[in-house]
Write a protein that holds these residues in place. Structure first.
Motif, PDB file in Angstrom:
ATOM      1  N   SER A 144       0.826  -1.206   0.000  1.00  0.00           N
ATOM      2  CA  SER A 144       0.000   0.000   0.000  1.00  0.00           C
ATOM      3  C   SER A 144       0.863   1.260   0.000  1.00  0.00           C
ATOM      4  CB  SER A 144      -0.926   0.009   1.215  1.00  0.00           C
ATOM      5  OG  SER A 144      -1.655   1.219   1.297  1.00  0.00           O
ATOM      6  N   LEU A 145       1.988   1.214   0.711  1.00  0.00           N
ATOM      7  CA  LEU A 145       2.883   2.372   0.773  1.00  0.00           C
ATOM      8  C   LEU A 145       3.711   2.530  -0.501  1.00  0.00           C
ATOM      9  CD1 LEU A 145       4.233   2.109   4.447  1.00  0.00           C
ATOM     10  CD2 LEU A 145       2.359   3.525   3.582  1.00  0.00           C
ATOM     11  N   GLY A 146       3.669   1.512  -1.370  1.00  0.00           N
ATOM     12  CA  GLY A 146       4.432   1.578  -2.606  1.00  0.00           C
ATOM     13  C   GLY A 146       5.920   1.393  -2.398  1.00  0.00           C
ATOM     14  N   MET A 147       6.280   0.615  -1.379  1.00  0.00           N
ATOM     15  CA  MET A 147       7.686   0.381  -1.056  1.00  0.00           C
ATOM     16  C   MET A 147       7.986  -1.113  -1.069  1.00  0.00           C
ATOM     17  SD  MET A 147       8.193   2.975   2.170  1.00  0.00           S
ATOM     18  CE  MET A 147       7.930   4.740   2.020  1.00  0.00           C
ATOM     19  N   THR A 148       9.244  -1.437  -1.301  1.00  0.00           N
ATOM     20  CA  THR A 148       9.657  -2.836  -1.232  1.00  0.00           C
ATOM     21  C   THR A 148      10.226  -3.163   0.142  1.00  0.00           C
ATOM     22  OG1 THR A 148      11.819  -2.238  -2.149  1.00  0.00           O
ATOM     23  CG2 THR A 148      10.133  -2.996  -3.696  1.00  0.00           C
ATOM     24  N   GLN A 149      10.717  -2.140   0.831  1.00  0.00           N
ATOM     25  CA  GLN A 149      11.215  -2.344   2.183  1.00  0.00           C
ATOM     26  C   GLN A 149      11.229  -1.027   2.950  1.00  0.00           C
ATOM     27  OE1 GLN A 149      15.218  -3.833   2.016  1.00  0.00           O
ATOM     28  NE2 GLN A 149      15.978  -2.161   0.762  1.00  0.00           N
ATOM     29  N   LEU A 150      11.117  -1.142   4.254  1.00  0.00           N
ATOM     30  CA  LEU A 150      11.163   0.004   5.159  1.00  0.00           C
ATOM     31  C   LEU A 150      11.619  -0.557   6.504  1.00  0.00           C
ATOM     32  CD1 LEU A 150      10.555   3.031   5.533  1.00  0.00           C
ATOM     33  CD2 LEU A 150       8.228   2.400   6.202  1.00  0.00           C
ATOM     34  N   PRO A 151      12.843  -0.241   6.928  1.00  0.00           N
ATOM     35  CA  PRO A 151      13.439  -0.881   8.106  1.00  0.00           C
ATOM     36  C   PRO A 151      12.550  -0.918   9.346  1.00  0.00           C
ATOM     37  CG  PRO A 151      15.058   0.479   6.995  1.00  0.00           C
ATOM     38  CD  PRO A 151      13.745   0.750   6.321  1.00  0.00           C
ATOM     39  N   ASN A 152      11.843   0.162   9.619  1.00  0.00           N
ATOM     40  CA  ASN A 152      11.049   0.227  10.848  1.00  0.00           C
ATOM     41  C   ASN A 152       9.557   0.073  10.593  1.00  0.00           C
ATOM     42  OD1 ASN A 152      10.817   2.629   9.470  1.00  0.00           O
ATOM     43  ND2 ASN A 152      10.611   3.874  11.319  1.00  0.00           N
ATOM     44  N   VAL A 153       9.191  -0.587   9.498  1.00  0.00           N
ATOM     45  CA  VAL A 153       7.776  -0.686   9.134  1.00  0.00           C
ATOM     46  C   VAL A 153       6.944  -1.354  10.226  1.00  0.00           C
ATOM     47  CG1 VAL A 153       8.069  -2.894   7.933  1.00  0.00           C
ATOM     48  CG2 VAL A 153       6.182  -1.372   7.304  1.00  0.00           C
ATOM     49  N   ARG A 154       7.543  -2.271  10.979  1.00  0.00           N
ATOM     50  CA  ARG A 154       6.787  -2.986  12.011  1.00  0.00           C
ATOM     51  C   ARG A 154       6.541  -2.144  13.262  1.00  0.00           C
ATOM     52  NH1 ARG A 154       7.674  -9.431  12.007  1.00  0.00           N
ATOM     53  NH2 ARG A 154       7.630  -9.748   9.753  1.00  0.00           N
ATOM     54  N   ASP A 155       7.157  -0.971  13.311  1.00  0.00           N
ATOM     55  CA  ASP A 155       6.963  -0.086  14.462  1.00  0.00           C
ATOM     56  C   ASP A 155       5.965   1.031  14.172  1.00  0.00           C
ATOM     57  OD1 ASP A 155       8.928  -1.507  15.875  1.00  0.00           O
ATOM     58  OD2 ASP A 155      10.526  -0.303  14.972  1.00  0.00           O
ATOM     59  N   LEU A 156       5.538   1.164  12.926  1.00  0.00           N
ATOM     60  CA  LEU A 156       4.658   2.267  12.551  1.00  0.00           C
ATOM     61  C   LEU A 156       3.255   2.080  13.133  1.00  0.00           C
ATOM     62  CD1 LEU A 156       5.624   2.728   8.778  1.00  0.00           C
ATOM     63  CD2 LEU A 156       6.600   3.849  10.786  1.00  0.00           C
ATOM     64  N   THR A 157       2.712   3.157  13.650  1.00  0.00           N
ATOM     65  CA  THR A 157       1.355   3.131  14.184  1.00  0.00           C
ATOM     66  C   THR A 157       0.434   3.883  13.229  1.00  0.00           C
ATOM     67  OG1 THR A 157       1.760   5.152  15.453  1.00  0.00           O
ATOM     68  CG2 THR A 157       2.194   3.060  16.558  1.00  0.00           C
ATOM     69  N   GLY A 158      -0.862   3.720  13.413  1.00  0.00           N
ATOM     70  CA  GLY A 158      -1.798   4.429  12.551  1.00  0.00           C
ATOM     71  C   GLY A 158      -3.061   3.633  12.324  1.00  0.00           C
ATOM     72  N   THR A 159      -3.636   3.789  11.142  1.00  0.00           N
ATOM     73  CA  THR A 159      -4.919   3.157  10.847  1.00  0.00           C
ATOM     74  C   THR A 159      -4.878   2.399   9.523  1.00  0.00           C
ATOM     75  OG1 THR A 159      -5.683   5.229   9.834  1.00  0.00           O
ATOM     76  CG2 THR A 159      -6.283   4.828  12.136  1.00  0.00           C
ATOM     77  N   VAL A 160      -5.766   1.411   9.443  1.00  0.00           N
ATOM     78  CA  VAL A 160      -5.936   0.622   8.218  1.00  0.00           C
ATOM     79  C   VAL A 160      -7.366   0.837   7.733  1.00  0.00           C
ATOM     80  CG1 VAL A 160      -5.855  -1.663   7.176  1.00  0.00           C
ATOM     81  CG2 VAL A 160      -4.313  -1.099   9.066  1.00  0.00           C
ATOM     82  N   HIS A 161      -7.503   1.266   6.486  1.00  0.00           N
ATOM     83  CA  HIS A 161      -8.813   1.536   5.898  1.00  0.00           C
ATOM     84  C   HIS A 161      -9.138   0.407   4.920  1.00  0.00           C
ATOM     85  CE1 HIS A 161      -8.644   5.934   7.114  1.00  0.00           C
ATOM     86  NE2 HIS A 161      -7.429   5.479   7.370  1.00  0.00           N
ATOM     87  N   SER A 162     -10.359  -0.083   4.963  1.00  0.00           N
ATOM     88  CA  SER A 162     -10.716  -1.203   4.088  1.00  0.00           C
ATOM     89  C   SER A 162     -12.142  -1.073   3.567  1.00  0.00           C
ATOM     90  CB  SER A 162     -10.551  -2.536   4.825  1.00  0.00           C
ATOM     91  OG  SER A 162     -11.397  -2.589   5.954  1.00  0.00           O
ATOM     92  N   LYS A 163     -12.349  -1.669   2.394  1.00  0.00           N
ATOM     93  CA  LYS A 163     -13.667  -1.734   1.760  1.00  0.00           C
ATOM     94  C   LYS A 163     -13.789  -3.065   1.039  1.00  0.00           C
ATOM     95  CE  LYS A 163     -14.632   3.137   0.638  1.00  0.00           C
ATOM     96  NZ  LYS A 163     -15.056   4.040  -0.465  1.00  0.00           N
ATOM     97  N   GLU A 164     -15.030  -3.501   0.855  1.00  0.00           N
ATOM     98  CA  GLU A 164     -15.301  -4.680   0.040  1.00  0.00           C
ATOM     99  C   GLU A 164     -16.238  -4.259  -1.084  1.00  0.00           C
ATOM    100  OE1 GLU A 164     -16.773  -7.902   2.377  1.00  0.00           O
ATOM    101  OE2 GLU A 164     -15.173  -7.722   3.882  1.00  0.00           O
ATOM    102  N   VAL A 165     -15.856  -4.612  -2.304  1.00  0.00           N
ATOM    103  CA  VAL A 165     -16.638  -4.219  -3.476  1.00  0.00           C
ATOM    104  C   VAL A 165     -17.115  -5.476  -4.199  1.00  0.00           C
ATOM    105  CG1 VAL A 165     -16.666  -2.880  -5.609  1.00  0.00           C
ATOM    106  CG2 VAL A 165     -15.190  -2.169  -3.714  1.00  0.00           C
ATOM    107  N   GLU A 166     -18.421  -5.573  -4.396  1.00  0.00           N
ATOM    108  CA  GLU A 166     -18.972  -6.704  -5.143  1.00  0.00           C
ATOM    109  C   GLU A 166     -19.216  -6.265  -6.581  1.00  0.00           C
ATOM    110  OE1 GLU A 166     -22.839  -9.707  -5.188  1.00  0.00           O
ATOM    111  OE2 GLU A 166     -22.243  -8.719  -3.311  1.00  0.00           O
TER     112      GLU A 166
END
Length: 230
Positions: free
Chosen positions: A164-186
Motif C-alpha cells: 500500500s505504501l508503494g515500497m519494497t522495504q522500510l526498516p522500521n515498518v513494524r513499528d509504525l502506528t496508525g490506521t488501516v482503511h478497508s472496503k469490500e466491493v462486489e
C-alpha cells in the motif's frame, strides 16, 4: 458575472470533482485494473493487486460497496506476538533436550540391566522418562506451530503494508502506528460469451506514522484479495 464570481464557481467545481474522486476510490482503482487486464499489462496489474487474477472481462458493474472501515494498524502487535513466541520456542529447546537425554539414559540403563528387579525398575524409569519427553516434545510442537502462524501473519501484514505504501522495504515498518482503511466491493463481471459471475474485491489502504521521526506515511488503495462469489 464578475471575475471574482467566476473564480468562486471554478473553485467550487474543482472541489466537487476532487471530492467525488476521493469518495469513490474503488471505482478509479477498478477502472485502472480492468484497463490493465484488457491490455495484459502485467506490470501495472502487479502494482494494484497483491495477487492479480486473470479474468475474461467484456464489461463489469459495481453491485455494492461496503462502508469504509477504519481500524488500528495491527503490525506492531503482530510483531510483538511473533517475538514473544520466538523466545518461548527458544527457551523451551533446553527442557525438551534435557527430557530426551533423560530418556536416552533410562533406555541405556534398561539395556544394561541383568536381574529381573533391575529390569523392572529400569523399565519403569523408561516409561516415566518417555512420558516426560512426550509431554515436552508435544508442547514444543505446539509452541513452534503457534510461532510459525504468528510469523506468517506478521509477514503477510508487513507485505500488505509495504504494498500500500508503494515500497519494497522500510526498516522500521513494524513499528509504525496508525490506521488501516478497508472496503469490500462486489462486482458483476460479464465475459465475451455473455456469461456473468460475481466477484468480491477486498481493498485496503494504510495511513501510518513513525512516532520517533514524526514522519507520516500515506498509503494508496490496493486490491489485497479477489474471490469468486459462489
Amino acid at each position: 458575472m464578475t471575475r471574482k464570481g467566476l473564480g468562486v464557481i471554478g473553485l467550487a467545481t474543482l472541489f466537487f470533482i476532487l471530492a467525488s474522486c476521493a469518495s469513490k476510490p474503488e471505482e478509479a482503482l477498478l477502472k485502472r485494473y480492468f484497463n490493465a487486464l484488457q491490455l495484459r499489462d502485467v506490470t501495472t496489474l502487479s502494482t494494484m493487486a497483491v495477487e492479480p487474477v486473470e479474468l475474461e472481462v467484456a464489461s463489469w458493474q459495481i453491485i455494492s460497496v461496503t462502508p469504509e472501515k477504519v481500524e488500528p494498524a495491527t503490525l506492531p502487535e503482530l510483531n510483538k506476538k511473533e517475538l514473544e513466541l520466538k523466545k518461548k520456542v527458544e527457551d523451551h529447546v533446553g527442557p525438551t533436550m534435557d527430557a530426551k537425554d533423560a530418556l536416552d539414559v533410562a533406555q541405556s540403563e534398561l539395556e544394561a540391566a541383568r536381574t529381573a528387579g533391575a529390569k523392572a525398575a529400569a523399565k519403569k524409569k523408561v516409561e516415566e522418562a518417555k512420558a516426560k519427553y512426550d509431554q515436552e516434545y508435544n508442547l514444543h510442537k505446539e509452541l513452534q506451530k503457534s510461532y510459525n502462524e504468528a510469523k506468517d501473519a506478521s509477514s503477510r501484514e508487513e507485505e500488505l503494508t509495504l504494498f500500500s505504501l508503494g515500497m519494497t522495504q522500510l526498516p522500521n515498518v513494524r513499528d509504525l502506528t496508525g490506521t488501516v482503511h478497508s472496503k469490500e466491493v462486489e462486482l458483476k463481471i460479464t465475459d465475451r460469451a455473455g456469461n456473468q459471475k460475481n466477484y468480491r474485491f477486498y481493498l485496503r489502504r494504510y495511513e501510518l506514522r513513525d512516532e520517533a521521526t514524526h514522519m507520516n506515511y500515506r498509503g494508496r488503495w490496493v486490491i489485497v484479495k479477489i474471490e469468486l462469489i459462489a
